[in-house]
Design an enzyme around this catalytic site. Sequence first.
Site, mmCIF file in Angstrom:
data_model
loop_
_atom_site.group_PDB
_atom_site.id
_atom_site.type_symbol
_atom_site.label_atom_id
_atom_site.label_comp_id
_atom_site.label_asym_id
_atom_site.label_seq_id
_atom_site.Cartn_x
_atom_site.Cartn_y
_atom_site.Cartn_z
ATOM 1 C CG ASP A 176 -1.881 1.170 1.226
ATOM 2 O OD1 ASP A 176 -2.163 1.708 0.136
ATOM 3 O OD2 ASP A 176 -2.337 1.542 2.311
ATOM 4 C CD GLU A 211 -5.176 6.080 -1.133
ATOM 5 O OE1 GLU A 211 -6.225 5.420 -1.187
ATOM 6 O OE2 GLU A 211 -4.314 5.885 -0.253
#
Length: 967
Positions: A176, A211
């Site tokens: 991630d 993000e």
Amino acid sequence: MVPGSKLPCKSDTPNIFIRFIRTVFGYRKTTLTLFVVLSLVFTFLFSWYDNNLDYSVALPTDPKEKLVLDEAWFDLQKIAKYEHTYGSTSNDYVHDYLQSQILSAIKGKAYIEYDNDLNGTNSILFSTRSSPEYSSVSYYESNNLIVRINGSDSTLPALLLSAHYDAVPSSFGVTDDGMGIASLLGVLYHYSENTTAQPKRTIIFNFNNNEEFGLYGATSFLSHPWFEQIKYFLNLEGTGAGGKAILFRATDYGIVKFFKDVRYPYGTSIFQEGFNNHLIHSETDYKVYKEKGSIRGLDLAFYKPRDIYHTGGDNIKNINIKALWHMLANSLDFTDIVSSQQIDLDDEYLKHETANYSHDVAAYSSFLNYFFAFPVSQVFIVNVATLLIVPIIEIPFLLIIFSYKKVWKVSFLNVIKFPLSVVLSLVALHEVVRKTVEYNEFLPNSGAGLLVVTYSAIFLLSNYIVLNLFNALNGYKVINHDEKLIVLFEISILYKIILIWSTIKLADNKIGDDHSGEFPFLFLYLLQAVASIFGFIGWSLKSSKKPTIVEVSEESQPLLSDQGVSYGSEEGEPRFSGSSSLSFDEEDLFAGHEKLKKFFSYDWSIQFLIVVPLSSLLIYNSGFLIIDGIHKSIQESLASEFLIYKFILVFSVAWSLPFLPFVFKLNRIIVLGLLTIVASGVFLAAITEPFDQLNPLKVRFIQTVDLNLSGSDSFVNVYGRVGTPLSDVLSDVPSLKESNDSVNCTALTDGNQVCSYKSSLPPHFVEGISDFNDYLQIDVLKNSSSGTDHPFGFLVGEFKIKAPKNRMCVLNFKNAITSNSEGSNYKDVPVKTVIVYDDKTKSNLSNVLPQELNIEAIPEGYSRDEKGNYIFKDLNGINELQLNKLSWTKDYHVAVQWVPNLVEDATSNKLAVSINCFWADLAPLATEDGVIAAIPAYDELLHYSPNYVSWANRDRGLVSISKSIEI
């Protein structure tokens, strides 16, 4: 047959082939046991292979692809060297590394362009309204890295490939989203290193930032001029920390159908349904591109396990290069498929024609690297057709059986006993689940598979006991009875009811009420219906003679009993009893029509093979795919815990259903096996620790300082579930023992808690700063609310926030008139406009707009003035302003405008502003005394906590310092 004797003569003895067929396919307990075992082996083997990364994915053999993978893997190692959240210096390191790799890759390629948002042209101010009463406005300075490979056909709309290079403060961000970034680089290398690789369609890469705490990079990219070319996208993400990258969701069938030709497709619209119905609370940039950008595409992501997601466990040590290749290979293939040709979707943009079904939500799945996708409108049509056709086929056979030949006498007990058995078994199983929650609440974290197997065994065993109890009460007397066929038909009715409900929902399928993941019910219903119809055909062909009463039915005798007539495979003439769905009449074993005829029954094997193996595999594979994705989230909330236990219960029952029609014929080996599974499962469920090194307890950290309180002490706050050993873990840290302070745990909503203690370990972000007050200072530059007059114009306040080595602050505008007011005198949110000054702007507010920010002169929404300042106006009110900047030295320069208080007894028009700034840089600080940890309190917990604990961040930073002002 020897005259006068009941013994068969040698010539009557079946040959070896017939005996083999009867041995393998005769309706015997031993044969059924073999079929059950083989079905389970089939289920486990194929599901394991389909979901196993090592065996279902092969590393590349092509030299060019091997080189691309090696380069991408090296990039991943470099990207994941440090924790690199947006608010860290390591984030700058990753940005600069990516820029150097991109520039090196595209050097000399005239058709490839590069743009860096650091040129200052793509900062943005935007609003997110989560409810009519709450609006958050965000200011974001973007440093996305954007590459454009210009296609040979400029008329075709472009394809976007996107991934984010930031991580959370507590993670190295390998899955991630380091592997997404490495995959983007791999695709870029493929097109830049191959001299003949210029695509037909333009490909744009967005290596975006931040993000994690607002989807900022993707949102800012919507304002980039290159975005106007884009109509399709592939977003690469990680909402777990390993395994295979799964196709989580797709905007529509038109785009998802191109995923079928990638080499390792892996996906299911079950997850898509979960996301669309808000059962999964993580979000990705897919949301921005689909909802705000209105483009069409896919979300490809890693999805398990959740307990090391966003923790230090998401690192290179815990990942496999095959996982990177799985994502990279599928990204390469999808990009090549879409960019190498004109696709049917282009007609909508080039010719303004709409392709059939192209905008339908997609129902899709994969198995053994094969991908299947259907538009939900077609699924709806097939469902309706199936629901109409199956009864049309069934009804004539039922009329023949019950009205014409009257060969099947079914009593009320025969019909009702299976539904009653299921209900009673569900009640028993629900009680077992309740006891599991009571005695080992978090067991699904480490033992979800144990619970599924144990609950399934309990459900099967319970149905066996109840059904045979009914038969015992009935004296085992049946009249031309077919137990398995009744159960098959009743299960098909259950699936029909579910399918009708799902089909009704599909007729108006939409986000929030999505049912695109339920199409497997169509296949489950068809399998049951086909097996039932096969049985009806047998009964309709049966001779309509007087029914024979059978004292002991092979289908309904107790499983542990050796009594009764056996189905033969033994040497000599076997003996049969009862009747079957499809029978082959032979000569009477005994003379006289009053004697029982024998029937060699083999239809059960066909029914078994139709229903059990495929249904078991479909249910098991889908169920464990979901289990793998959600069972670790039991640590997140009470609502998640309820959902997980509910799903385990449903999964266990659903997986048992295909075996229930044949439960009457299971032999003692399987029954004893089920008893053993239940006993050992209950024992293991009682003693298994829910948290261990492989299945850690996940807790969230933040160190807070409230400058409004005297003393300005710092507190460590750790968030986790009530009932976990959180307090014991914290009580064992050395600094807490030395200070003799205690840990205070407070229950929060939804089964969570926060445990806090005063910390003697302050953070170190800037050399020479030891006072927390020096980390957060607010200078009020303009304050038009002073005095007690009640102006009728809008009030304006301007201030600067000085927070060294900081990139992220959040301002909350309270509805209360002053900070000491007990309640709000405003009827709505008072703040209507916010301004964030451009770093090049040195003028004060009076130089921005005339008449002290005349609200009538400002358009609704986002705008910029002639000096480059960022303005956002929302007459419904603004509750929050989030500030994200790239400079380490620049102050936040902000102005707000709010409505005056018009309540007669109010004594002030001041606006209370709460300012909360976050620090997240874990890079050690070099001082005159040596190198020290940036956040010693966090470092201490990492070092001294047990190995069954994993640490994640609570917020966008690991340290939060807050202060309130009135303007």
